[in-house]
Design an enzyme around this catalytic site. Structure first.
Site, PDB file in Angstrom:
ATOM      1  N   ASP A   1       6.618  -4.916   4.253  1.00  0.00           N
ATOM      2  CA  ASP A   1       6.250  -5.781   5.378  1.00  0.00           C
ATOM      3  C   ASP A   1       6.127  -7.228   4.930  1.00  0.00           C
ATOM      4  O   ASP A   1       6.066  -7.538   3.741  1.00  0.00           O
ATOM      5  CB  ASP A   1       4.934  -5.318   6.009  1.00  0.00           C
ATOM      6  N   GLU A   2       6.095  -8.109   5.905  1.00  0.00           N
ATOM      7  CA  GLU A   2       5.829  -9.543   5.711  1.00  0.00           C
ATOM      8  C   GLU A   2       6.671 -10.157   4.592  1.00  0.00           C
ATOM      9  O   GLU A   2       6.184 -10.949   3.785  1.00  0.00           O
ATOM     10  CB  GLU A   2       4.333  -9.767   5.449  1.00  0.00           C
ATOM     11  N   ALA A   3       7.938  -9.790   4.559  1.00  0.00           N
ATOM     12  CA  ALA A   3       8.863 -10.383   3.579  1.00  0.00           C
ATOM     13  C   ALA A   3       9.479 -11.633   4.200  1.00  0.00           C
ATOM     14  O   ALA A   3      10.670 -11.673   4.534  1.00  0.00           O
ATOM     15  CB  ALA A   3       9.930  -9.372   3.187  1.00  0.00           C
TER      16      ALA A   3
END
Length: 730
Positions: free
Chosen positions: A313-315
């Site tokens: 996530d949140e890349a």
């Protein structure tokens, strides 16, 4: 005959010397509720037994009990892991009974406790039969056995005069995934904390702990291939010991390597391997080889887990097609190793060859970029990790907190509902509700960004309701009943694992461990240990939150404290610690004298330790001594203070958490009868320069009740939480 008795004389080949106990007759731990029992195949309304989580099927034979002898003989299959588990359980039973009962292994068919491996049962199922002559416990796996022994310990702690009710339990979780996550990538968490957590999860039948080992701030895993990543705290040998400790107690440790987002440490220390940015990390063959090496190291240390978490996530800034390709590549690699892949809700699913493999399990936590209903429609298995009510956040590095109350968790937690705590996100006002399906595997309660000093006070009250609902989401819920049962089970758990009790006096808010000016603290060792050369257990303590050692201060009498302190105390025998050390975070306030000080206060929403509504009249005005109320939107929270008599009032001050321009939005109302209120002051618009302490001058008036209607603490993190520190009345 295989025999063990958990005393100094005979247990040396089974347990560390520090864990040996000698029988001593003392009163039982909890009051007996068995007189309330009724005979029914499935109790739903009447719950006389203090069990958490409550069994899915239980029937009690009215008026019949089993009286336990001092020596409890146990017949068990010749399975080393089962024997080791029963040995550990024996130590705890002796502590729970304060020496009245000891276990002894026996090959006799007449043994009091007969443990049988029954392969027809599901992996986490167990059955328990108690009649007037014996106990029969059946399970097919170590996890099922651990669930059964947890139930036996709770029953024993709820007994009086060593009598257990005759009953039948046929119990199994309704969800297969019941997980608590610990963020070790922001702040350190000690081996002692992790062992205590494992025992907590065993006792309440939470099946696994996810270790978030890597993030932008630190990497807790001691890689030998990339040693510069390690934060230097927990060694490989200690992690291996934790794995063995967890396996013995039926708890699975799930490691997480967060990629390609939250991976600054990889890029910082080994840019030649992992690249200079997230895109290179997600797409470079050399980086992929490095990631696989790290995963291999984690799988070697945590061999029992069926799952490996790879983040996902949140890349930010990494093209989604690269993110999906990386997830799929790692999934195929982990699958070849016999593991299942877990990811956080991250990139959208993609299409064709770039679609994330439907075998990948998704933890849906915010339902924004990939809503839970769409995940299910696309064929994925989903774990519910919704912000509301599951997220516990001790914001790093800021000093702020986001979490709902234990009662809110118990009453609203749902396998099929996905909701956020942020009013700016659509699922706050319009949660996503889905139909029940086998694709919904269970729950994850994450502890994010937290510090060890805050850990137990915040997570223990919340993980217990989580455990009960996760075990059976369809349970009929009555919070007062649950609170009564869990208070008893907590006394049993503390007796089992914490030989030293910490008792402060004169607390102004007992549930939050708040005292005014000064408190006396008594440390009590609750063990009776066999003397050896005249030696007896001693208690050593610290006041700064550090773990007690043999060189720590020796306890000789009550301690007088006038400052906030984190007390840790442990029992030692022959310089070896016994059980877990106890902890208590005490908060000192220098009370501001006013008419509301110490007066009763209620809220229209539930609150919980260590942020209970009673903090509003405890006298403390420190910016962090706040009440945490949720939800404050769309309807405001009503907080009512009873001055207990009609008094003349000419000023009311409201103190609220303020940081980076945040402010509390509220109105102030007064009443003489608690029914008819008049608004006398407000702060509804953001001040040009927000301050924490606001004085509201009034014309003199008769007042008994003061009511604050708050719309939340605005403009910092989430507006839906109220963070009022104190209300002062003059």
């Amino acid at each position: 005959m295989r025999r063990f008795r958990l005393t100094r004389e005979t247990a040396a080949s089974h347990l560390p010397e520090s864990d040996h106990f000698y029988p001593m007759k003392l009163p039982s731990l909890c009051a007996l509720l068995l007189t309330l029992c009724i005979s029914t195949p499935n109790l739903t309304a009447a719950r006389p037994l203090a069990l958490v989580p409550y069994p899915t099927q239980l029937s009690i034979e009215t008026g019949k009990t089993l009286t336990l002898p001092g020596e409890l003989t146990v017949r068990i299959p010749d399975n080393p892991s089962w024997v080791e588990h029963v040995e550990v359980t024996g130590t705890l039973i002796e502590r729970i009974s304060q020496g009245e009962h000891q276990l002894r292994l026996s090959d006799s068919p007449d043994a009091l406790l007969q443990i049988t491996k029954d392969d027809s049962l599901a992996p986490e199922s167990y059955t328990l039969h108690i009649d007037e002559t014996r106990l029969l416990l059946k399970a097919s796996s170590l996890k099922g056995l651990a669930h059964g022994t947890a139930t036996i310990m709770q029953l024993l702690g709820d007994s009086e005069h060593s009598q257990l009710p005759c009953l039948e339990i046929d119990d199994a979780p309704r969800t297969s995934y019941r997980n608590f996550m610990i963020d070790m990538g922001r702040n350190p968490h000690s081996v002692a904390l992790l062992k205590e957590t494992i025992d907590l999860l065993w006792f309440y039948k939470v099946d696994s702990a996810q270790l978030h080992l890597t993030d932008d701030q630190r990497i807790a895993f001691p890689s030998t291939a990339f040693p510069n990543l390690w934060d230097g705290l927990i060694t490989l040998d200690e992690f291996r010991e934790l794995e063995a400790y967890a396996v013995t107690r039926g708890v699975t440790l799930i490691p997480e390597l967060e990629v390609p987002g939250h991976s600054s440490m990889l890029l910082k220390h080994y840019p030649d391997v992992f690249g200079k940015n997230g895109t290179e990390l997600a797409s470079s063959p050399k980086a992929l080889k490095g990631i696989k090496t790290l995963l291999d190291e984690m799988m070697d240390v945590f061999p029992s887990t069926p799952y490996i978490h790879v983040g996902g996530d949140e890349a930010f800034g990494v093209p989604e097609e690269y993110q999906r390709d990386l997830i799929n590549t790692l999934h195929e690699y982990l699958k070849s190793k016999g593991k299942q892949t877990l990811v956080w809700e991250g990139p959208r699913p993609g299409k064709g060859a770039n679609k994330v493999n439907t075998e990948v399990i998704h933890l849906n936590w915010r339902t924004i970029n990939y809503p839970a209903d769409q995940m299910l429609k696309d064929g994925y298995r989903v774990v519910n990790a919704s912000w509301d009510p599951l997220y516990l956040v001790d914001h790093y590095p800021r000093t702020n907190f986001t979490m709902t109350s234990p009662q809110h968790i118990y009453e609203t937690m749902s396998l099929t509902r996905f909701k956020h705590v942020n009013p700016g996100i659509p699922t706050y006002s319009n949660p996503i509700d889905v139909q029940p399906t086998d694709q919904l595997l269970g729950f994850c309660m994450p502890w994010w960004e937290g510090r060890e000093e805050n850990y137990f006070a915040q997570i223990v009250p919340r993980i217990i309701p989580f455990a009960e609902v996760a075990w059976n989401p369809e349970i009929s819920r009555d919070y007062s009943d649950f609170a009564s049962r869990s208070a008893k089970t907590e006394s049993v758990r503390r007796a089992a694992h914490y030989p030293v009790s910490i008792t402060p006096s004169q607390l102004s808010v007992s549930g939050d461990s708040v005292f005014q000016n000064q408190t006396q603290v008594t440390l009590t060792c609750n063990l009776a240990v066999a003397p050896k050369d005249g030696s007896l257990p001693v208690v050593r303590y610290t006041l700064d939150g550090s773990e007690p050692t043999t060189s720590s201060e020796l306890y000789v009498g009550p301690l007088t404290l006038s400052q906030s302190s984190t007390i840790r105390a442990a029992a030692f025998l022959d310089d070896q610690p016994i059980g877990h050390g106890s902890r208590s975070k005490l908060t000192a306030v220098d009370p501001t004298r006013n008419k509301a000080l110490g007066k009763p206060v209620t809220s229209s929403v539930s609150s919980g330790s260590p942020f209970s509504v009673d903090r509003i009249t405890d006298g403390g005005t420190d910016n962090l001594d706040f009440y945490l109320g949720y939800p404050a939107s769309p309807e405001p929270i009503s907080i009512t203070i009873d001055l207990e008599s009609i008094q003349t009032v000419n000023r009311i001050d409201v103190v609220a958490y303020t940081i980076s321009g945040s402010y509390e939005k509220y109105t102030v109302e007064c009443s003489t009868d608690g029914i008819h209120f008049e608004e006398v002051a407000s702060r509804l618009d953001k001040p040009q320069k927000p301050v924490s302490h606001v004085q509201h001058e009034l014309s003199p008036r008769d007042v008994r009740f003061v009511r604050i209607r708050t719309y939340g603490n605005r403009d910092y993190v989430f507006n839906s939480f109220s963070k009022i520190v104190e209300v002062l009345v003059y």
